[in-house]
Every structure is written in C-alpha cells, then in structure tokens.
Design a protein around this motif. Structure first.
Motif, mmCIF file in Angstrom:
data_model
loop_
_atom_site.group_PDB
_atom_site.id
_atom_site.type_symbol
_atom_site.label_atom_id
_atom_site.label_comp_id
_atom_site.label_asym_id
_atom_site.label_seq_id
_atom_site.Cartn_x
_atom_site.Cartn_y
_atom_site.Cartn_z
ATOM 1 N N LYS C 242 0.854 -1.199 0.000
ATOM 2 C CA LYS C 242 0.000 0.000 0.000
ATOM 3 C C LYS C 242 0.882 1.238 0.000
ATOM 4 O O LYS C 242 0.690 2.173 -0.761
ATOM 5 C CB LYS C 242 -0.886 0.006 1.253
ATOM 6 C CG LYS C 242 -2.202 -0.728 1.042
ATOM 7 C CD LYS C 242 -3.289 -0.149 1.954
ATOM 8 C CE LYS C 242 -4.646 -0.034 1.271
ATOM 9 N NZ LYS C 242 -4.587 0.704 -0.013
ATOM 10 N N TYR C 243 1.900 1.210 0.869
ATOM 11 C CA TYR C 243 2.815 2.348 0.978
ATOM 12 C C TYR C 243 3.451 2.646 -0.376
ATOM 13 O O TYR C 243 3.616 3.801 -0.756
ATOM 14 C CB TYR C 243 3.890 2.032 2.020
ATOM 15 C CG TYR C 243 5.115 2.886 1.929
ATOM 16 C CD1 TYR C 243 5.117 4.183 2.442
ATOM 17 C CD2 TYR C 243 6.272 2.419 1.321
ATOM 18 C CE1 TYR C 243 6.252 4.970 2.365
ATOM 19 C CE2 TYR C 243 7.400 3.185 1.242
ATOM 20 C CZ TYR C 243 7.389 4.467 1.749
ATOM 21 O OH TYR C 243 8.508 5.250 1.667
ATOM 22 N N ALA C 244 3.762 1.564 -1.104
ATOM 23 C CA ALA C 244 4.430 1.747 -2.398
ATOM 24 C C ALA C 244 3.445 2.174 -3.477
ATOM 25 O O ALA C 244 3.816 2.295 -4.632
ATOM 26 C CB ALA C 244 5.124 0.454 -2.804
ATOM 27 N N GLY C 245 2.184 2.352 -3.097
ATOM 28 C CA GLY C 245 1.200 2.803 -4.073
ATOM 29 C C GLY C 245 0.758 1.694 -5.006
ATOM 30 O O GLY C 245 0.254 1.937 -6.094
ATOM 31 N N ILE C 246 0.980 0.439 -4.562
ATOM 32 C CA ILE C 246 0.527 -0.695 -5.370
ATOM 33 C C ILE C 246 -0.955 -0.901 -5.108
ATOM 34 O O ILE C 246 -1.381 -0.988 -3.957
ATOM 35 C CB ILE C 246 1.325 -1.964 -4.999
ATOM 36 C CG1 ILE C 246 2.796 -1.785 -5.371
ATOM 37 C CG2 ILE C 246 0.737 -3.182 -5.687
ATOM 38 C CD1 ILE C 246 3.705 -2.858 -4.824
#
Ligand SMILES: Nc1ncnc2c1ncn2[C@@H]1O[C@H](COP(=O)(O)OP(=O)(O)OP(=O)(O)O)[C@@H](O)[C@H]1O
Ligand SMILES: Nc1ncnc2c1ncn2[C@@H]1O[C@H](COP(=O)(O)OP(=O)(O)OP(=O)(O)O)[C@@H](O)[C@H]1O
Ligand SMILES: [Mg+2]
Ligand SMILES: [Mg+2]
Lengths: 518, 322, 369, 309
Positions: C242-246
């Motif tokens: 989520k943090y990586a914007g996936i």
C-alpha cells in the motif's frame, strides 16, 4: 546498593536471551528491594520488554536464574510467574477485545470448570479492588469499546486480581497523556504503600526521575548501570542510555520559509469501523521549513501521514499539492503522489518502509519500482538498480554495503538509513517523515538530523512526525499539536517547552491556570 | 402434500446429521483458531474405520469407537502440524484429505478384497432406527401425531446424538471455563498465554473434540445411514459442513439451521432428479445441488449478512520471530 | 552484525529431498503392510515411468497437467494468495477449450484453432478465478473458502452443461462429439516421427511444449518484471505494498486470473490433446496435486518442472504398478502425494528450522572465531 | 497366444451387480482354463480410454468393455487398433473388430414386473433407475408392461438417481429414493442402478419391503427381502467371448441375448423361495413361455424411443 538484611523482592542472575541472530539480553543481573518502584530505561530495542517477559515467564531465558524473596524460582511459563506473585502490564495489551472486562479478568483464574460461580465472585472482588485503588471501571463493558487508558486499568486489575505482589509495567505511559500518566503514578504509589513492588519500564527520563526509587539502565541488550534515583540526573541517565554525550539540540540556522507547497483544508478520515480518525485537520507546509507534529502516539499522526501520502483516502476535505486538488472524489494513491515529487519516510520501517524478505537493492526501489529508470518495456534493469544501491550505501554509510543482503539482516538503524536514502535521493519537493530516529543509534541520529536540516535549507518542505518531544523541539521551525485526531494547537518552536506541549497534547492547556502539571 | 413435506423433513434429518456433527466439530476447531478443511478427510477415515471394525467385530458400537479413534488420530496429525509445528492449516488439511482418500481404498482393498469397499453390514453391525415410545399410539393424532411418529421417531441413536450435541456445544462454548479459554485462544492467543494458560494444550483439546465429533459423523455414514463403506463416501460432506459453519457464523444454533437447510436442499434435489415441471421442463437438479455453496459465497461476499470468523483463526501462534 | 546465512542448496535441495524421501519411506511401509514388496513396486514404478519411450511419454503427459496446476498455485502463493480452486479452474478451462474446438473444427485449420483454444482455456480459467478474486479484493471474503466452493459449483455446472447441452446424441455416455482431427493437439510422437525420432506413441502432445513456455514465462514475470515485483511485495508485506502505491486489489485480481488461466491450460492437454471431446472429471485431482507440486518445487518454476515430472512419474508408474501388481491400486500414489503435501507443506518447519538452525549456529560459531 | 482382458466401468468389479456379473464370468473362465485374464478398473471417465489403449497397445485381445458408458472410448480405441478384438456389452459399435453384446432387458424386466404385481399389497410398485438413458428405459418400460399385464390398475412410481456415471455408484441416494417411494405406498421396488442398488435393498430391508435385484443374482444379499433378481447373464457373455476367442471362433458383429437363449431370466433360489408361492412360480413359467413363443409381445424401448408402440 548492598542491602542484604532483607531479601530482595526479585533478583535476576546472569539472564541471557537470544532471538535468532539478535542477542536481546546478555548476562543481566538486577536486584529490586521490596516495596520500591524500580525504573528500567533504555533505547528501543535495548531488550527491556524481553527481560520483563522473561521474568513473567512469557519467554524462557537461555541461561541464568531468578530469585523471588530470596528463593530461587523456576519460571517456565506465565502460570508459574503468577504463582510466584508476579503480574505484568504489557507494552501491547494482552486483552481479548470482544470479551467483557469481567471475562478478561477471570480468564485463567475462572475458579471452577463452570463459569457461573466464578463470574459472580470475580464481580464482588473487582468492585473491592476498584475502590481500594481507585481503579473504577464498568466490568460489563466490552474491552474494544474502552479507551486505551481504561484498557490499561483492566490489565492492572488482571494482575491485582491474581494477587500480584510484584507488578511489571512495560512502557505504560507510551499510550497515555501526561495527565493520565500522573493518575497512573498515583495508583502506583498507593500500590507501593501496600508493599507491592513495581518494575517500571520507560524511556522517558522525566517519569523515572519523578517516580522511582532506583533505576537501572539497559543498552544493546546489556545492563549497563544501576543508580539510586536521588543520586542521579537526566543528563547522566541519557548518557548511560545511549553510551555517549547526547546533543539534545541540532545546530541549525533560522528558517526562511518560501511559498506554500502543500496545504490541507478540513481533512477528515473515517476508518473501516466508521470511527473518525482525523478531524478537520488543516495545515500549510511552506518550502524551506520543518513543520513538526507533536502528540501522544495514536492521536491521528499516522492517519495524517497516510492521508497526505495517499496511502489511505481521505473522507472529507481537500488537499492542494503541486497544482492539483485532491479530495474524496478525486483521490490520488501513493505512487501518484510520488510522481508529483512527494516523498514519505514511514513511521514503521518494518511494517511499511521495507520488504524484509527482499534483497537490499530491491527494497531500495520500493515505491519507485515503476519508474523508467529501472524499467524497460517489459523487464526491469537489475544492474541499474544494484549499481545505484551500491552508490547510495556508500553515500549513506550503510553497513554492510552489500546490495544483495536480505533487508531483514540489516540492523534497525541501517534499515532506516536505506529507507531515508531512498526517499531523500529522489530529490522531492515535499518530504513527509515519521519517527526518523526510532530505534536508531546516536551516531545515526545526528547524521539523520543533519540531513533533514540541510534538506530544509535547500528549500524543501518537511513535515516531521515524532513522539520524542526533544526531537520535535530540536528540529522544527513550527509545531502543530495533535490530540484525538484534531490539531489542537500551533506554536513557534521558540516558544515551545515540554510542559506546554505536554498540556496541549492532553488537550488541557486551558487548565494551565489551575497549575495542573507533572 | 403434508405427508410429502413430513417425508422430506424426515429425509432432511437423516441427511443433515453428518453435516451437523461435522460442522460442530469444525466449530470447536475454528473457535480455537485452527482452520479445519480436513473435516472431509476425518469423516472419510472414520467412516472406513467404523465400517471395517464393525464388520470384523460384529458390533456397531465397536465400529463407532474405532471410527472415533481414527478420526482423532487424524485430528492429532493436524494439530501436530498446525499447533506444534506452526504449519499452514489449509495445507495440512489438504494433505490429510488426500492421504485418507488414498489410504482408505488401499487398506480396504487389502483387508476385504472388495474393490475398496467393506462388506455389507447387517443387524448389530449397524445402528438401527429406534421407535420412540407411543410412536404407534400417536400415529393417528392429527398433525403432531404425524410429526412425532414419522419425523421425530424412527431414527437411529446417532441422529438424536447429533441434535443433542447442539445445546451441549452451546453450553460448553459459552458457559464453561473450557469454552471461555477456547474462544479466547481463537481471538488472541497471546492474552491466553500471558494469563498462564497453555495455548497449545487448549488447541489440542479443541482439535481432539473436533476429531471425536467427525468420528461420529463418519461412523454415521457407514454404519447407520448406509450399510458399509464405499470409497469417497464422504462425497464433499466435510466441505459442505465447513460451508454451514461459516453460514452459521461459527455459532452452534445458527450452524445447526444452516446444516438443516443444506440437508433439505439435498433431500429436495434427490427427489427432483428427472422431475419434469409441466411447461418449465426438467428441473436443473445441479442448480439445487450447488445452492449451498452459492449461498455461502454470497454470505462471504457480504450480500447476505457478514461472516466474521475468530480473529486469530488460521494464524499459527508464534512467540519468537526469527 | 551477524548475517548468518544458510547455504542455498540446503533450502533448494536438501530439505525437499528429505521430505520426499520420508513420503516414500512411509508409503513403502504401507505397501509392505499390505503384504507387497515395496522394492518390487518401486521397480515397476521406475520402469513404467522411465523404462521405455512410451512410459516416458506418459510420464511427461501427466507432468504437463502438474506443471500447469503447480504454476497456478505458486503464482498465487507468491502474492500471498492460496488458490485451492485449481480443480474448478482447470475444469472450466477445459470447457473453454472444448467450446472453441466444437465451434471451429469444421471450419478452421489447426493453426487458427490452437491459439484460440489457448485463449479459450485462459479466459475461462481466469474467469472462474476472477469471481473469488474479486470478492477477496473488494469484499474481503476469504479466498480459500470461496475457491473451494467454486470447485463444487464448477462440477455441478459441467454436469448440467454436459447433460443438457453438450452431450452428443449418438453417444450413450456423457461425451460431446469427437472433434475433427484439425482440432487435435498434435502428438509429439507424430511431430518427431518425420525427423526420424521414435519416442513410442503416447498421449504426450503439444500442450507439453506450451507448459514449458509457461514455466519460462512465469519465471520472467515474477523475477524480472515490475508486475512480478508488485506481486512479490504484496505477497511478503501487504502494508508496504500500500505504501508503495501498489493497487493491492488490482494485483490480487490479476494474479488470481493468471493463476486461473494457468490451471485452465490443463484443458489443452486433456481435452484437445488426448480425449478430443468434452467429458466429465477430466481434471479430477490435478488441481489439488498442484499444491503438492508447488510446495515440492518451492514455488519456483524450475523446481515446479522437476516436481511435476516427479509426480508425472508417480502417476504413470503408479498405473503401471496397479497393472502388474493388482493388489496395489493407483490410490497408493494419492497417498504418496498427500504425504508430500504433509511433509513439504504442513510440516515444513519440522526439519527446516532445525536444519537451518544448525547451519546458522555453525556460521555464527565460525564468526565467533 | 491369446491375452484376454477386461475393463470394468467405474462401479468397479465388486458392484454386486453388473460388473460383478462379468467378474464372475472372468473368475469361472480362469478357474476352468487356468488362463489368467488382465483386469482394469478405471477411476474416472478419463481413465477408461487410457486403460483400453494401454491394453490394446500391449496386444491384449479380446478386450471386453463392460457397459455402454465405454462405447465412446471403445469405438475410438478399436479404430486405432484394427487387429485387436473388442467385445462391448450393452452397446452397439459397428466396426469390423468389435463384437457388440446386447440383452433383451425388457423381457426380463417384464417377468419381474409381473411378479412384483402379484406380490404387492398396496397395488403400488416402484422402479429406481440409475439415469435417464435408453438402456434404463428398456428396463422401466418392460417392467411397467409386466406390472400392467397382471394388474392394469396398479401404480408404478419411477425415479432416476442422477445424470452421470456416479448414479451407478451412489447407495446413499438410492436408499433416500427408496425411502421416499415407500412413503408413497410402494412395497416392491425394482432397482436398475448397478452399485446404487445396495442402498436401495438396504432401505427395503430396514423398512420391511421387497426389492428386486438386477444383472447378477442378488437374492443372497438380503434373504427374505429380495423378491427376485432380473438376471442378465453377462457372466455367460464374457465367458463365451473368451472361449470363442480361445477356440478361434470369435466373431465381430451384433449378439442379442433374450429369454429364449437364457441371456436374461428371473432368479429363484433358496434365498427367495419362501417369498414366491408355487402359484406365482407357475404363473411366471407360463408368462415366460408366452414371451418366448411370441404370444406376449414385449415392447423394446430402443425400437422407437418410447414405452409403447
Ligand atoms: N519475539 C521476538 N522475536 C525475535 N526478536 C525479538 C523478539 N522480541 C524482541 N526481539 C528483538 O530483541 C531486541 C530487544 O527487543 P525488546 O522489545 O526487548 O526491546 P525494548 O527495549 O522493549 O524496545 P522498546 O523500547 O521499543 O519496547 C530487539 O532487537 C528486537 O528486535
Ligand atoms: N529478523 C532478523 N533476522 C536476522 N537477523 C536479524 C534480524 N533482526 C536483527 N538481526 C540482526 O541482529 C543485529 C542486531 O539487530 P538490531 O536491530 O537489534 O541492531 P541494533 O543494535 O538496533 O543496531 P542499530 O543501532 O543499527 O539499530 C542486526 O545487525 C541484524 O544483522
Ligand atoms: Mg519493549
Ligand atoms: Mg421417521
């Protein structure tokens, strides 16, 4: 302290414990006189919780032994610890959330194979205890509906209900406001009156000095010093804790704030349970300044970071950034925010910042893995990633400088360096940074602090979230205080001091006149 | 019309019995945090053991005991993998189901040389239907007489046991120390551990109870409902019980009703095979047969209520990382 | 800083070997217990599986199915998803293949049908995986349970379709009509014959080559593309994803669809390659076996290839044994399969931890000096 | 040298019925001649063809394929191995190397139908077939006709177990269907459902009703419950196939076996003699004679795809 006439309430001899590669405790010795409050301090990861969990029989020590009232006790599990009169309030509560307070308290001490009678007796006993120690609480409430402060009381009641004579509290104030904390300490004193021995873990020097009789210091899994609280002071303890003189201030010039890069207007966010986690937060972040967010952990700072960085979508309000307007209807996810040159150092590197199973060079592109630098039409350019990672490791003094080592096998501080390097090297306009020095050794702390300041001086806008008041006050140019999901105060770093911030963090600044303070 | 209804419900009781037993078994296991898709394997294993033993010793009761032992043994393997060795619950379940499927036929063939079946059971080798007192007297009393004589009376002891286990389970889960700890361990094992209770021991007890109930379910299939073991005779009942467990949201009484519903659908499907509704044509029996699974999926998808299992279910309890 | 490392070969070779040997040991005991000679059985197995061209052909023909389902399971595993629905997806994938063949075999040449059949298998298999995936991603319903349910729904659906629509009127049994030859996956022996290579005629067909291509494809996908990077991130640390914007739900869905498509290819081998008509239960057991294969193969395409061949040998050899030692039915192979899943899956930690611990201790001790 | 073989259907050679009948023939042949016969039991549809192929490839011949469910597979394989001899039971395959053996099930069913009608007290009899396919219709039609021949007004309740091969191996469903028929007044039930029958007879035994077995003589299964069995001499058929093959007189083409050639019959033995009164026996004898003589015309469903002409 060579008090040999009466036996110690509890005495540890050469306790050692290792977790896989981590030597969490090493030859620990400790002596705690009866009826005293004994503080134990140490950095994150120093091994405090581990040691306490060993006393409480949650972990088994690899070697060494424990004496209670001069008798060697063999504690292999919590059952035996409880028998030996030891009770513990864990750093992370050990409660069954969908049980009532009552059920939680009797769990393990039900008194009989059928609950009926046990429950009845427990009720009366609890009301008694609650009176005696002013721990009043509705025993029929379901725990998950209680505020943390009260959940902690349940933990304490659990211990007392089992007739604990030695009470361990692991960072009890981490989740409390200074004012709630004061109430807790009053409880501890009255326990002390009753002859209960208290082991208090914290890394807040103020609390140690205010409330303990003796204090022991841990560092890197070892017990490095014992002091009578009366005979010591903040500076000494701080030094013992980190092993070398602390610079509580960072030398930085005045900020020269430029134009606003990021602004939030009445941003609110509801979580899955529909609880409002962020309440109409508004803020402006200008280039060339460091905006500090102070607050007791769990008052919306994490949510704020997540919303600003696009990890979670906001429910109301809007954010203006890089010419774009972001709101519930037109959200942007984390990678879109990155594309707009916002970088984010998350609060928890293990949970968020890294994939501990990846090799360092892979972790070093997390979030930027789609960028053309690393990608061809179909395949990723492995070599490019590895080489870049090598360079950064050199630049940031990551040890060991091996791009192919599994991220998990770097130490906490080095992991943090990898994360910060990754975000900063992208040369962002806005940098969100949470708990930058959590679990990081002092050398690394200085390094990181300097990096942040120099970043500011190159005209970046930096939003800093930290639970360490010292860090906030040392780095920030402006400080916002958050309480219960809302911004409850703003002040210039120059006018900030621990007491004021503490009261603001408790949303009790107005009570100031009544002179309520620690 | 009324007769056929009674008749259907009667069949429903027979068909639901193994589901109820297995679903309750699953309830103990999953409430303690152990996912159990090896219900299927346990039923099959016990069905075989029960039929074999009963054929050899000539007593259904002996068969029942062996069935239970076999099932409990499988349960202990599951426990050994999931509790002691922190193995993946699903994988362990699949393993057990697969092993049993192959083992029963192999052993059966060797012992009885009947292509993997056990000999047909007769007389005391089976649990025979028992007629409740006054069943005949009541026969002609309108309405309730029908219900009493033809629906409630005339089932074998295991059927009554299954339904009796529902209130028992309710009481155990909600009113006893064991139940309290069981639920706690499925929600937050650490809390149980720090309360000085052995998580391992509680969970083992849970899977053992699970094994016992599956054992009864299996014995019912081969020594009560049928007269002997046939390969793969569990025919997905374990999975359907799992579905019922979820459909009943892990609570004893709702779980029972889920089983009754699924059983009823089965009873209907059997009778509608090849049945032509004038104008509409033949009834698509397969649609009815797959209804339980469809319903469960819909529930899981939150289209009809929401199914939230025990928090710690499926997660091995690990104290020490690394 | 201790970077205690465990030698690679321990995880890649030693532990799998240990597990498989244990599985064999126990099943050997079972065979012994039923009064048969395990070594004789093993002999027949080996001979049947590898002793002669035709046997090898059969082994690889079975292996083809295992490669597909094994890959299917492992792709999902890598993304932290447990796809236990391979059974149903393979079944429905086969339906896709069958429909394409039935629709086109009169009108189209092979080189048109083949790619369409592949697409058919992929689309149908993927579609059957899509629903559980969607429900997991958007409504958080547990994918293991839903995929199990979908296995049952699939078999009911197939029966319905076969009985009411696809059954050929002039066959008494539940088969569709047999496809025209131009809708048959060519047998390898007939492909190689012109080259003067005789591999004895077995059901081994073009699908095997496609399976090998899939291995390579999956390997590239997982370790050399950004999509692989995303699914591995999701698999090992969802929060970081989520943090990586996936977009985790998006990844969940397409990973499951890829998984379903791979499982669906079983239909190429079974329907287009061997049976040349639609029928029931052609996928029986392969879906679950895929779990064993994936575990055995350590979720790595190459490992899966080896594991698949091993299981192919077990199936072929097992049938052979059953043929020559009627006392031993192919069911014993099912037992072995289960034991493999037990030891290399459910009980993986039993040895892994001890063995790795041993090497770590050795390493740390060495550093101590 | 001849290498005889047999491939049973999924019910397996111990289904107490159809396959077991063939198995008995196989046993007998081996006992008489000492010639071992290679047997194969497929586990699912897909394995049927594989089994046949493997046998053919190894030069086994003749290969007896048991049951119509194998017709598709057998046809394919027979095409590929023109010089291997196949005999398929219950199905017709028109190939130069295939022998098709079919029975006049309707005739046998007519007989047991008549007996059922004589026995019933409730004037309601039942028929449970595996699945709705022509073969089973041959049974049900003949049975009905037989019942009506004795008691035109008796009711015949017909159920089918399923729609796939599994319908031949599902005793649980069988017993459920039987129970529902009993509750509708049936007191004699005829099962034409292979292995599923076991459950049906069990249900009859539990409920104290009568059942009629099929294919093999199943009277011994539940003495006193089994009224009789509609015996289909598949054992004979198999035996003869091997015998003729051994003697080199095996011929492809269609073989039809009926009452006349004892291909089908009704079983009377020590297990059911108490259930069948002398009068009944006598009546059955005459009916049998009439059918053979053609005085009674038993309709064959497969002729026009319907129960009556
Ligand atoms: N269960 C565990 N498994 C493996 N390693 C652990 C475990 N618990 C703690 N550790 C490791 O042991 C060391 C000490 O951890 P511990 O929690 O005792 O520190 P602490 O002093 O309590 O830190 P904090 O102040 O953050 O609570 C750390 O390196 C940590 O990573
Ligand atoms: N989960 C793990 N698996 C393997 N090794 C680990 C793990 N966690 C820590 N280690 C090893 O243990 C060593 C100590 O870890 P820890 O995080 O306690 O270091 P530290 O003392 O906090 O150093 P720093 O001050 O840089 O954080 C690290 O160097 C790392 O190699
Ligand atoms: Mg701690
Ligand atoms: Mg009844």
């Amino acid at each position: 302290m060579t008090n040999t006439t009466t036996p110690y309430a509890i005495e540890l001899r050469d306790i050692s414990k290792r977790f896989g590669a981590v030597q969490a405790n090493k030859d620990i010795c400790l002596q705690v006189p009866k009826g005293t409050i004994h503080g134990i301090i140490g950095e994150n990861g120093a091994g405090k919780s581990t040691l306490m969990s060993i006393i409480y029989g949650f972990y088994e020590a690899d070697s060494g032994h424990i004496e209670v009232d001069g008798e060697i006790v063999n504690i292999r599990n919590s059952q035996e610890a409880i028998k030996a009169g030891i009770g513990m309030v864990h750093q992370h509560f050990m409660l069954v959330e969908n049980f009532t307070v009552l059920e939680n308290v009797i769990l393990g001490a039900e008194g009989g194979a059928v609950l009926r009678k046990g429950i009845h007796d427990a009720r009366t006993e609890l009301t008694r205890l609650a009176k005696e120690y002013s721990l009043d609480i509705d025993v029929d409430m379901v725990v998950e509906d209680l505020p943390v402060g009260l959940q902690q009381r349940v933990e304490i009641l659990k211990a007392l209900y089992r007739g604990a004579r030695i009470l361990i509290l692991d960072e009890p104030t981490g989740v409390l406001t200074p004012q709630e904390a004061d109430h807790l300490f009053r409880i501890l004193y009255s326990l002390k009156e009753q002859g209960v021995t208290v082991l208090l873990i914290t890394h807040k020097l103020r609390e140690i000095l205010a409330s303990t009789d003796n204090v022991s210091v841990m560092r890197q899994g070892e017990m490095v010093a014992h002091r009578e609280t009366a005979q010591t002071n903040k500076e000494e303890l701080a030094e013992l804790m980190v092993g070398k003189k602390v610079r509580l201030t960072v030398n930085k010039g005045d900020a020269t704030p430029g134009d606003t890069l990021l602004s939030a207007k009445n941003v609110s966010q509801f979580d899955a349970q529909g609880v409002k986690r962020l309440k109409n937060v508004s803020l402006e972040l200008r280039s060339g300044e460091i905006l500090g967010i102070a607050g007791v952990s769990g008052n919306g700072q994490s949510e704020l970071l997540n919303v600003l960085s696009g990890i979670t979508e906001m429910s109301e309000g809007e954010i203006h950034f890089a010419g774009a307007t972001i709101n519930a209807n037109s959200p942007k996810n984390a990678s879109q925010m990155r594309d707009m040159k916002m970088a984010h150092v998350p609060e928890d590197r293990h949970k968020m910042g890294l994939v501990t199973g990846f090799e360092a060079y892979e972790a070093a592109v997390l979030g930027y893995h789609n960028s053309d630098v690393y990608n061809g039409k179909v395949f990723m350019h492995r070599k490019v990633m590895v080489d870049e990672c090598k360079d950064r490791m050199a630049a940031w003094d990551v040890r060991p400088p091996n791009p192919h080592l599994k991220t998990a096998n770097f130490s906490g501080g080095n992991q943090q360096k990898i994360v910060i390097a990754r975000e900063v090297e992208q040369n962002p306009d806005v940098l969100l940074i949470g708990q930058p020095t959590r679990g990081v050794d002092i050398g690394a702390i200085e390094n990181i602090h300097e990096q942040i300041v120099s970043l500011r001086d190159t005209g970046k806008a930096i939003l800093l979230v930290s639970v360490e008041l010292d860090e906030i006050m040392a780095l920030s140019d402006r400080i916002l205080v958050m309480f219960d999901g809302a911004v409850v105060g703003e002040l210039d770093a120059k006018d900030a001091n621990e007491r004021v911030l503490g009261l603001m963090m408790a949303n009790a600044y107005s009570d100031d006149e009544q002179g309520e303070s620690a | 019309m009324y007769d056929t209804l009674i008749q259907m419900l009667d069949a429903t009781m027979r068909v639901s019995t193994p589901l109820i037993l297995a679903a309750l078994a699953g309830l103990y296991s999953e409430r303690a945090g152990i996912v159990d898709i090896s219900l299927e394997g346990k039923i099959l294993g016990s069905a075989f053991a029960a039929a074999a033993a009963s054929a050899v010793f000539g007593s259904a009761w002996v068969g029942l005991i062996f069935g239970i032992m076999a099932s409990v043994m499988l349960a202990l393997i599951h426990g050994f993998a999931c509790i002691t060795h922190r193995g993946d619950h699903i994988v362990s379940g699949v393993a057990i189901n697969t092993i049993v499927a192959g083992m029963t036929v192999t052993l059966g063939l060797h012992w009885f040389n009947l292509g993997g079946q056990t000999p047909a059971l007769t007389g005391n080798e089976r649990f025979l239907d028992i007629t409740l007192p006054f069943a005949h007297a009541m026969q002609n009393v309108p309405v309730i007489g029908q219900i009493y004589t033809h629906l409630l009376s005339g089932h074998n002891i295991l059927v009554y046991l299954a339904f009796f286990m529902v209130p028992v389970t309710y009481w155990v889960i909600y009113k006893t120390r064991f139940g309290l700890r069981l639920r706690a361990v499925g929600e937050n094992p650490q809390a149980v551990d720090t309360a000085g209770i052995s998580v391992t021991w509680i969970r083992y007890r849970a899977v053992i109870v699970c094994g016992i109930l599956c054992g009864v379910a299996g014995a019912y299939l081969s020594t009560a409902h049928n007269a002997g073991f046939l390969k793969d005779m569990s025919a997905g009942k374990g999975y359907m019980a799992l579905a019922a467990l979820i459909f009943g949201k892990w609570r004893p009484v709702p779980v029972m009703f889920a089983c009754l519903l699924f059983g009823f659908l089965d009873a209907v499907a059997v009778r509608l095979q090849g049945f032509v509704i004038p104008g509409l044509g033949e009834v698509p029996v397969q649609a009815i047969e797959s209804l339980p699974y469809v319903l469960t999926v819909l529930l899981l998808a939150g289209f009809i209520g929401k199914a939230i299992g025990p928090k710690a279910v499926g997660r091995p309890y690990v104290k020490e990382r690394a | 800083m201790s970077q205690a490392k465990v030698p690679v070969w321990v995880n890649l070779a030693l532990i799998p070997l240990l597990n498989i040997s244990l599985a064999f040991l126990i099943s050997g005991l079972v065979i012994y217990a039923i009064g048969q000679d395990p070594f004789e059985a093993a002999g027949y197995m080996l001979y049947g599986a590898f002793g002669y061209n035709e046997g090898i052909g059969y082994t690889l023909y079975y292996a083809t199915n295992f490669i597909f389902t094994g890959l299917a399971v492992s792709v999902a595993f890598k993304a932290g998803l447990f796809n236990i629905g391979g059974e149903g997806q393979a079944y429905i994938g086969g339906l896709g293949v069958g429909l394409v063949c039935l629709a086109l075999d009169h009108t189209m040449p092979f080189y048109v049908i083949a790619p369409l059949a592949i697409i058919g298998a992929a689309v149908f298999g993927a579609a059957w995986a899509y629903i559980p995936a969607y429900l997991q991603a958007k409504r958080g319903s547990h994918i293991v349970i839903t995929t199990i349910m979908f296995n049952f729904i699939a078999s009911s659906l197939m029966v319905y379709l076969m009985v009411n629509w696809l059954k050929s009127p002039d066959s008494l049994s539940l088969n569709s009509r047999t496809f025209e030859e131009n809708a048959w996956m060519p047998y390898l022996h007939s492909l190689l014959m012109p080259l003067g290579i005789d591999i004895g005629d077995s059901p081994l067909n073009g699908a095997f080559i496609w399976a090998l291509l899939c291995c390579v494809g999956v390997w590239l996908l997982i370790w050399h593309t950004r999509w692989g990077y995303q699914l591995r991130t999701l698999g090992t640390n969802p929060t970081a994803a989520k943090y990586a914007g996936i977009d985790t739900s998006k990844v969940t869905i397409w990973v499951m669809m890829i998984s379903g498509a791979l499982a669906g290819f079983v239909g190429l081998n079974e329907i287009m390659g061997v049976n040349h008509s639609l029928l029931l239960n052609f996928a029986a057991g392969y879906g679950f076996a895929g779990i064993a294969v994936a575990l055995m193969g350590r979720n790595h395409p190459f490992g899966i290839l080896l594991a698949a061949i091993l299981f192919g040998a077990l199936y072929q050899g097992g049938a052979e044994v059953a043929f020559d030692m009627p006392e031993i039915t192919p069911d014993i192979v099912v037992v072995i399969q289960g034991l493999v899943i037990l030891f290399s899956g459910a009980l993986e930690h039993m040895f892994k931890d001890r063995i790795e611990g041993f090497f770590i201790r050795r390493a740390t001790a060495a550093q101590g000096k | 040298d001849d290498k005889p073989a047999v491939v049973y259907d999924q019910a397996g050679k111990f289904d107490k019925s159809f396959n077991e009948g063939v198995y008995n023939g196989v046993k007998k042949y081996t006992a008489d001649t000492g010639q071992k016969i290679r047997e194969f039991e497929p586990k699912n549809e897909a394995q049927v063809e594989q089994g046949l192929r493997r046998l053919a490839k190894r030069g086994y011949s003749p290969i007896v394929a048991v049951g119509y469910s194998m017709s598709a597979a057998t046809e394919k394989v027979a095409k590929d191995f023109p010089n291997i001899h196949f005999s398929i039971i219950d199905s017709v395959i028109d190939l130069p190397n295939v022998q098709s053996i079919v029975f006049k099930e309707q005739e046998g069913s007519f007989l047991v139908g008549a007996l059922a009608a004589m026995k019933t007290k409730t004037n309601t009899v039942g028929f449970i077939g595996a699945m709705d396919v022509p073969l089973i219709r041959k049974f049900s039609c003949g049975y009905k006709q037989g019942v009506k021949y004795i008691a035109p007004n008796d009711k015949v309740i017909v159920n089918m177990v399923g729609s796939t091969g599994a319908a031949f191996t599902d005793p649980t469903k069988g017993s459920e269907l039987a129970k529902s028929q009993f509750s509708q007044g049936v007191d004699v039930v005829f099962a034409a459902a292979g292995g599923t029958g076991i459950g049906i007879y069990q249900a009859a035994a539990d409920a104290g009703k009568y059942a009629i077995g099929v294919d093999s003589n199943q009277n011994y299964l539940h003495p006193g419950v089994m009224l009789t069995s509609m015996v289909k001499r598949v054992d004979q058929a198999a035996y003869n196939t091997y015998k003729t093959a051994a003697e080199g007189t095996w011929k492809p083409g269609l073989i039809t076996l009926g009452l006349a050639d004892n291909g089908v019959s009704w079983a009377l033995d020590k297990y059911n003699e108490k259930q069948v009164t002398p009068e009944m026996v006598a009546k059955m004898k005459t009916i049998r004679a009439d059918i053979i003589s053609g005085k009674i015309q038993v309709h064959d469903y497969s002729k026009n795809g319907s129960c009556n002409d």
